[in-house]
Design a protein around this motif. Structure first.
Motif, PDB file in Angstrom:
ATOM      1  N   LYS A  42       0.926  -0.901   0.318  1.00 20.27           N
ATOM      2  CA  LYS A  42       0.309   0.088   0.100  1.00 20.27           C
ATOM      3  C   LYS A  42       0.652   0.898  -0.096  1.00 20.27           C
ATOM      4  CE  LYS A  42      -3.992  -2.274   2.316  1.00 20.27           C
ATOM      5  NZ  LYS A  42      -4.804  -1.805   3.444  1.00 20.27           N
ATOM      6  N   LEU A  43       0.302   2.507  -0.180  1.00 21.28           N
ATOM      7  CA  LEU A  43       0.988   3.463  -0.809  1.00 21.28           C
ATOM      8  C   LEU A  43       1.068   4.583   0.642  1.00 21.28           C
ATOM      9  CD1 LEU A  43      -1.050   3.825  -4.057  1.00 21.28           C
ATOM     10  CD2 LEU A  43       1.419   3.692  -3.344  1.00 21.28           C
ATOM     11  N   ILE A  44       1.895   5.113   1.162  1.00 18.56           N
ATOM     12  CA  ILE A  44       2.589   5.826   2.655  1.00 18.56           C
ATOM     13  C   ILE A  44       1.469   7.104   1.636  1.00 18.56           C
ATOM     14  CG2 ILE A  44       3.902   6.232   4.162  1.00 18.56           C
ATOM     15  CD1 ILE A  44       3.080   3.868   4.320  1.00 18.56           C
ATOM     16  N   ASP A  45       1.118   7.733   2.345  1.00 14.22           N
ATOM     17  CA  ASP A  45       0.724   9.550   2.633  1.00 14.22           C
ATOM     18  C   ASP A  45       0.892   9.659   1.130  1.00 14.22           C
ATOM     19  OD1 ASP A  45       0.408  11.916   3.714  1.00 14.22           O
ATOM     20  OD2 ASP A  45       2.115  12.088   4.804  1.00 14.22           O
ATOM     21  N   PHE A  46       0.118   9.115   0.098  1.00 15.47           N
ATOM     22  CA  PHE A  46       0.328   9.271  -0.976  1.00 15.47           C
ATOM     23  C   PHE A  46      -0.890  11.146  -1.228  1.00 15.47           C
ATOM     24  CE2 PHE A  46      -2.386   9.474  -4.656  1.00 15.47           C
ATOM     25  CZ  PHE A  46      -1.426   9.003  -5.700  1.00 15.47           C
ATOM     26  N   ALA A  47      -1.861  11.293  -0.018  1.00 11.66           N
ATOM     27  CA  ALA A  47      -2.323  12.347  -0.883  1.00 11.66           C
ATOM     28  C   ALA A  47      -0.835  13.131  -0.698  1.00 11.66           C
ATOM     29  CB  ALA A  47      -3.224  12.702  -0.081  1.00 11.66           C
ATOM     30  N   ILE A 209       7.224  15.895   3.121  1.00  8.90           N
ATOM     31  CA  ILE A 209       6.189  14.902   3.493  1.00  8.90           C
ATOM     32  C   ILE A 209       5.489  14.444   4.715  1.00  8.90           C
ATOM     33  CG2 ILE A 209       3.664  13.760   2.722  1.00  8.90           C
ATOM     34  CD1 ILE A 209       4.842  16.147   0.780  1.00  8.90           C
ATOM     35  N   THR A 210       6.484  13.991   4.859  1.00 12.79           N
ATOM     36  CA  THR A 210       7.043  12.947   6.465  1.00 12.79           C
ATOM     37  C   THR A 210       7.231  14.525   7.108  1.00 12.79           C
ATOM     38  OG1 THR A 210       7.882  11.424   4.886  1.00 12.79           O
ATOM     39  CG2 THR A 210       8.829  11.115   7.165  1.00 12.79           C
ATOM     40  N   ARG A 211       8.081  15.467   6.605  1.00  9.06           N
ATOM     41  CA  ARG A 211       7.966  16.157   8.502  1.00  9.06           C
ATOM     42  C   ARG A 211       6.957  16.640   8.899  1.00  9.06           C
ATOM     43  NH1 ARG A 211       7.987  21.169   8.454  1.00  9.06           N
ATOM     44  NH2 ARG A 211       8.823  22.928   9.455  1.00  9.06           N
ATOM     45  N   ALA A 212       5.755  16.817   7.562  1.00  9.16           N
ATOM     46  CA  ALA A 212       4.404  17.739   7.954  1.00  9.16           C
ATOM     47  C   ALA A 212       4.124  16.478   9.036  1.00  9.16           C
ATOM     48  CB  ALA A 212       3.271  17.387   6.739  1.00  9.16           C
ATOM     49  N   ALA A 213       4.009  14.664   8.061  1.00  9.95           N
ATOM     50  CA  ALA A 213       3.172  14.296   9.565  1.00  9.95           C
ATOM     51  C   ALA A 213       4.038  14.057  10.519  1.00  9.95           C
ATOM     52  CB  ALA A 213       3.381  12.691   8.287  1.00  9.95           C
ATOM     53  N   VAL A 214       5.270  14.284  10.890  1.00  5.70           N
ATOM     54  CA  VAL A 214       5.829  13.706  12.027  1.00  5.70           C
ATOM     55  C   VAL A 214       5.353  14.450  12.592  1.00  5.70           C
ATOM     56  CG1 VAL A 214       8.294  13.508  13.165  1.00  5.70           C
ATOM     57  CG2 VAL A 214       7.410  12.439  11.417  1.00  5.70           C
ATOM     58  N   LEU A 215       5.358  16.384  12.936  1.00  7.94           N
ATOM     59  CA  LEU A 215       5.257  16.958  13.119  1.00  7.94           C
ATOM     60  C   LEU A 215       3.330  17.305  13.697  1.00  7.94           C
ATOM     61  CD1 LEU A 215       7.582  20.133  11.638  1.00  7.94           C
ATOM     62  CD2 LEU A 215       7.760  18.246  13.171  1.00  7.94           C
ATOM     63  N   ARG A 274       9.800   7.404  15.323  1.00 10.00           N
ATOM     64  CA  ARG A 274       9.465   6.061  14.271  1.00 10.00           C
ATOM     65  C   ARG A 274       8.236   5.680  14.904  1.00 10.00           C
ATOM     66  NH1 ARG A 274      13.240   4.489  10.640  1.00 10.00           N
ATOM     67  NH2 ARG A 274      12.740   2.198  10.079  1.00 10.00           N
ATOM     68  N   GLU A 275       8.142   5.075  15.225  1.00  8.49           N
ATOM     69  CA  GLU A 275       6.981   4.089  15.934  1.00  8.49           C
ATOM     70  C   GLU A 275       5.632   4.934  15.481  1.00  8.49           C
ATOM     71  OE1 GLU A 275       6.072   0.964  19.344  1.00  8.49           O
ATOM     72  OE2 GLU A 275       6.350   3.169  19.934  1.00  8.49           O
ATOM     73  N   ILE A 276       5.565   6.176  16.083  1.00 10.41           N
ATOM     74  CA  ILE A 276       4.283   6.423  15.396  1.00 10.41           C
ATOM     75  C   ILE A 276       3.692   7.041  14.584  1.00 10.41           C
ATOM     76  CG2 ILE A 276       2.548   8.346  16.050  1.00 10.41           C
ATOM     77  CD1 ILE A 276       4.083   8.956  18.907  1.00 10.41           C
ATOM     78  N   TYR A 277       5.366   7.098  13.373  1.00  6.95           N
ATOM     79  CA  TYR A 277       4.851   7.396  12.446  1.00  6.95           C
ATOM     80  C   TYR A 277       4.660   5.657  11.162  1.00  6.95           C
ATOM     81  CZ  TYR A 277       5.273   8.989   7.521  1.00  6.95           C
ATOM     82  OH  TYR A 277       6.071   8.806   6.184  1.00  6.95           O
ATOM     83  N   LEU A 278       5.392   5.058  11.494  1.00  2.00           N
ATOM     84  CA  LEU A 278       4.961   4.027  10.694  1.00  2.00           C
ATOM     85  C   LEU A 278       3.182   3.260  11.129  1.00  2.00           C
ATOM     86  CD1 LEU A 278       8.591   2.412  11.056  1.00  2.00           C
ATOM     87  CD2 LEU A 278       7.151   3.256   9.030  1.00  2.00           C
ATOM     88  N   ASP A 279       2.935   3.371  12.970  1.00  2.00           N
ATOM     89  CA  ASP A 279       1.423   2.745  12.304  1.00  2.00           C
ATOM     90  C   ASP A 279       0.579   4.160  11.992  1.00  2.00           C
ATOM     91  OD1 ASP A 279       0.027   0.599  14.190  1.00  2.00           O
ATOM     92  OD2 ASP A 279      -0.120   2.919  15.355  1.00  2.00           O
ATOM     93  N   GLU A 280       0.527   5.237  12.463  1.00  2.00           N
ATOM     94  CA  GLU A 280      -0.814   5.973  11.794  1.00  2.00           C
ATOM     95  C   GLU A 280      -0.137   5.731  10.157  1.00  2.00           C
ATOM     96  OE1 GLU A 280      -2.596   7.334  13.766  1.00  2.00           O
ATOM     97  OE2 GLU A 280      -1.706   6.153  15.181  1.00  2.00           O
ATOM     98  N   MET A 281       1.208   5.196  10.157  1.00  2.00           N
ATOM     99  CA  MET A 281       1.025   5.718   8.208  1.00  2.00           C
ATOM    100  C   MET A 281       0.375   3.970   7.505  1.00  2.00           C
ATOM    101  SD  MET A 281       1.867   8.527   7.120  1.00  2.00           S
ATOM    102  CE  MET A 281       0.321   9.505   7.815  1.00  2.00           C
ATOM    103  N   ARG A 282       0.612   3.667   8.376  1.00  2.00           N
ATOM    104  CA  ARG A 282       0.383   1.789   7.515  1.00  2.00           C
ATOM    105  C   ARG A 282      -1.419   1.877   7.847  1.00  2.00           C
ATOM    106  NH1 ARG A 282       5.277  -1.336   9.715  1.00  2.00           N
ATOM    107  NH2 ARG A 282       5.963  -2.135   7.579  1.00  2.00           N
ATOM    108  N   LYS A 283      -1.744   2.728   9.517  1.00  2.00           N
ATOM    109  CA  LYS A 283      -3.285   2.403   8.950  1.00  2.00           C
ATOM    110  C   LYS A 283      -4.116   3.979   7.865  1.00  2.00           C
ATOM    111  CE  LYS A 283      -3.517   2.037  13.980  1.00  2.00           C
ATOM    112  NZ  LYS A 283      -3.593   3.316  15.581  1.00  2.00           N
TER     113      LYS A 283
END
Length: 286
Positions: A42-47, A209-215, A274-283
């Motif tokens: 699956k695609l991560i943070d596609f939008a 894009i990862t920056r925005a999600a992590v913050l 890292r844990e939060i990011y991967l968990d939320e992005m997978r969801k």
């Protein structure tokens, strides 16, 4: 099995995909790109990547050849055709082939060149480096002034990667006017106590894009976020440091210019983010 690539509406074996020598991406680096990670197919943070693609194209006066829904269909198809479970999709859009070389932009009627390919990276989210952390060096930031546009003009970042490699470390952090801007292909952060510090958005850095999600996740997890400049010396005195990117996610940084950061080992904040990011992005993956 030959890798299948997408070129201007066609899905082709990679050895059959050809782009003109007059394409402005080849002659002028006149193009933009995005890299989207794939986890569990699956695609991560596609939008987020679609939004930034649209912005980059707009800043260069280029038309977006597809709607977000069309992009999604193309991305899903190329992931499926290459049976990618973990890896990345690389997308590049150039101003196209005007039929000859000229500094002036071609007529708007010239169609953009669109290329996508996949890179399989089994175990992408389980990188051993996340357990040991990266070591980085600092180098002068000698890139052009519009780093907020994700262009294919990547010569100096490539030089920076090679400087790091020759120094026996993992990456380089760019420094401008005494302050860290970002890494060669990532955004840079330091941690003091409960505070995560990173440079504010401007033309000086890529709007990650990862920056925005992590913050966003950091604030939700009750970390304090401070967007401001910091120096190499401040980084060396920090409790922790890390970087973020679409392919490295959240990666601890344990040394800069030979000086250990904090304990010299990955810290709890980087590990937690890292844990939060991967968990939320997978969801939220598509």
């Amino acid at each position: 099995m030959s890798r299948i690539v997408y070129l201007n509406g066609d899905y082709l074996p990679e050895n059959e995909a050809k782009v003109s020598v007059f394409d402005r991406g080849f002659l002028m680096a006149d193009g933009v790109y995005e890299v989207t990670s794939v986890l569990d197919g699956k695609l991560i943070d596609f939008a987020g990547h679609c939004i930034r693609l649209g912005r980059s194209l707009s800043e260069l006066g280029m038309k977006n050849p597809h709607s977000n829904d069309e992009w999604l269909a193309i991305f899903r198809e190329i992931v499926a055709r290459n049976a990618v479970t973990d890896g990345m999709v690389y997308l590049q859009v150039t101003r196209g082939n005007p039929g000859d070389r000229d500094f002036a932009y071609p007529s708007p009627e010239v169609e953009p060149t669109v290329v996508l390919f996949t890179q399989a990276k089994p175990g992408l989210a389980d990188s051993p480096a996340a357990k040991t952390g990266w070591k980085v060096i600092s180098i002068p930031d000698e890139r052009w002034g519009r780093r907020d546009i994700k262009t294919v003009q990547l010569l100096y970042p490539s030089m920076g990667k090679m400087m790091a490699k020759h120094a026996g470390v993992d990456d380089a952090w760019f420094v401008q006017d005494g302050f860290v801007t970002e890494g060669t292909s990532n955004n840079a952060y330091i941690v003091k106590g409960n505070k995560i510090i990173t440079r504010a958005l401007s033309h000086d850095i890529l709007h990650g894009i990862t920056r925005a999600a992590v913050l966003r996740f950091a604030k939700e997890a009750q970390f304090e976020v401070e967007e401001r400049n910091f120096t190499v010396a401040e980084a060396q005195q920090a409790d922790e440091a890390f970087i973020t990117s679409a392919s490295a996610f959240v990666m601890p940084v344990v040394e800069i210019d030979g000086a250990a950061i904090g304990s010299g080992k990955p810290g709890n904040v980087a590990a937690r983010m890292r844990e939060i990011y991967l968990d939320e992005m997978r969801k939220a993956a598509l």
